[in-house]
Design an enzyme around this catalytic site. Structure first.
Site, mmCIF file in Angstrom:
data_model
loop_
_atom_site.group_PDB
_atom_site.id
_atom_site.type_symbol
_atom_site.label_atom_id
_atom_site.label_comp_id
_atom_site.label_asym_id
_atom_site.label_seq_id
_atom_site.Cartn_x
_atom_site.Cartn_y
_atom_site.Cartn_z
ATOM 1 N N CYS A 132 28.762 24.570 52.063
ATOM 2 C CA CYS A 132 29.373 25.429 51.033
ATOM 3 C C CYS A 132 30.760 24.923 50.610
ATOM 4 O O CYS A 132 31.294 25.376 49.601
ATOM 5 C CB CYS A 132 29.491 26.858 51.539
ATOM 6 S SG CYS A 132 27.885 27.611 51.862
ATOM 7 N N CYS A 149 27.747 31.742 53.383
ATOM 8 C CA CYS A 149 26.387 31.746 53.932
ATOM 9 C C CYS A 149 26.295 32.285 55.356
ATOM 10 O O CYS A 149 25.193 32.460 55.869
ATOM 11 C CB CYS A 149 25.808 30.338 53.865
ATOM 12 S SG CYS A 149 26.518 29.236 55.080
ATOM 13 N N GLY A 175 40.648 31.544 64.794
ATOM 14 C CA GLY A 175 41.173 32.212 65.994
ATOM 15 C C GLY A 175 42.015 31.320 66.884
ATOM 16 O O GLY A 175 42.156 31.595 68.082
ATOM 17 N N HIS A 191 50.208 21.259 62.811
ATOM 18 C CA HIS A 191 50.076 20.494 61.552
ATOM 19 C C HIS A 191 51.243 20.736 60.603
ATOM 20 O O HIS A 191 51.477 19.964 59.696
ATOM 21 C CB HIS A 191 48.756 20.861 60.865
ATOM 22 C CG HIS A 191 48.615 22.331 60.647
ATOM 23 N ND1 HIS A 191 48.145 23.173 61.625
ATOM 24 C CD2 HIS A 191 48.931 23.111 59.591
ATOM 25 C CE1 HIS A 191 48.169 24.421 61.170
ATOM 26 N NE2 HIS A 191 48.645 24.406 59.936
ATOM 27 N N ASP A 198 52.450 26.207 68.244
ATOM 28 C CA ASP A 198 51.440 26.757 67.335
ATOM 29 C C ASP A 198 51.561 26.060 65.981
ATOM 30 O O ASP A 198 52.636 25.593 65.614
ATOM 31 C CB ASP A 198 51.652 28.266 67.179
ATOM 32 C CG ASP A 198 50.459 28.939 66.497
ATOM 33 O OD1 ASP A 198 49.323 28.466 66.691
ATOM 34 O OD2 ASP A 198 50.669 29.924 65.770
ATOM 35 N N GLU A 199 50.477 25.976 65.237
ATOM 36 C CA GLU A 199 50.476 25.413 63.876
ATOM 37 C C GLU A 199 51.110 24.024 63.849
ATOM 38 O O GLU A 199 51.969 23.732 63.020
ATOM 39 C CB GLU A 199 51.236 26.341 62.913
ATOM 40 C CG GLU A 199 50.749 27.782 62.914
ATOM 41 C CD GLU A 199 49.584 28.050 61.984
ATOM 42 O OE1 GLU A 199 48.910 27.085 61.562
ATOM 43 O OE2 GLU A 199 49.332 29.228 61.697
ATOM 44 N N GLY A 259 40.643 23.768 64.787
ATOM 45 C CA GLY A 259 39.621 24.413 63.974
ATOM 46 C C GLY A 259 40.164 24.677 62.585
ATOM 47 O O GLY A 259 41.286 24.285 62.270
ATOM 48 N N CYS A 260 39.371 25.354 61.752
ATOM 49 C CA CYS A 260 39.780 25.640 60.372
ATOM 50 C C CYS A 260 40.555 26.957 60.321
ATOM 51 O O CYS A 260 40.795 27.585 61.353
ATOM 52 C CB CYS A 260 38.543 25.686 59.471
ATOM 53 S SG CYS A 260 37.376 26.991 59.907
#
Ligand SMILES: [Zn+2]
Length: 193
Positions: free
Chosen positions: A188, A150, A20, A90, A87-88, A15-16
């Protein structure tokens, strides 16, 4: 005749920013610990957002983790455990194919491999390592944040410099928090130029 299951599997939580991912990884690892399964948690050495030796979610949940530099190092340290978490992902500065082969070999050996990481960089391009792992994983969970503009579900990490989108030729990896990144939805999100 069916062969008995070894239990090996790959789970990807993606996810971005602010979706979470680490929180979910910590939730799964707490269950593993309650069940007294042997486990290890790794974090790429580059992610120094919080403290070295821990993974921590934005909401404050925290677990001990070992900083690592490569997939080789993770494999060396995963000899006698049932579950590993990274974790992480990337941030792991290693060849994506080496990461894929490494995770596959651990799962083939019967380990449960839980990966969390960003699926896209600030240019909204897929991270190759995450992309490949998602293709072979038994389970993929894509989490969402809320778009700060938004209120829709956010899937992208907007990197900002003094309030404007960061240029497209900036470094792909840059550790930062709320001062540097916003969660945004597709409409957005402002593309890097
Ligand atoms: Zn939006």
């Amino acid at each position: 005749m069916t062969r008995p299951s070894t239990g090996g599997r790959i789970e990807v939580i993606c996810g971005c920013m602010y979706s979470g991912k680490t929180e979910e990884l910590i939730r799964r690892m707490r269950q593993v610990m309650i069940a007294r399964q042997s486990c290890r948690i790794f974090t790429p050495r580059m992610d120094t957002r919080y403290s070295v030796g821990h993974i921590a979610s934005h909401t404050g949940a925290k677990l001990e983790a070992e900083p690592v530099n490569s997939m080789q190092e993770i494999i060396r340290k995963s000899d006698d455990v049932h579950v590993i978490a990274i974790d992480e992902l990337h941030f792991l500065e290693d060849d994506p194919t080496a990461v894929l082969i490494g995770c596959q070999s651990l799962a083939d050996r019967g380990l449960r491999v839980i990966i969390a990481g960003l699926d896209q960089n600030y240019r909204a391009e897929p991270f190759p390592g995450m992309m490949q792992l998602m293709a072979v994983a038994e389970q993929v969970d894509k989490l969402y944040a809320i778009c700060v503009h938004c209120g829709a579900y956010a899937t992208r990490s907007q990197r900002l410099i003094n309030g404007s989108p960061a240029p497209a030729d900036a470094a792909t990896l840059l550790v930062g928090g709320l001062e540097l990144y916003e969660a945004r939805c597709r409409s957005c999100y402002e593309p890097a130029r």
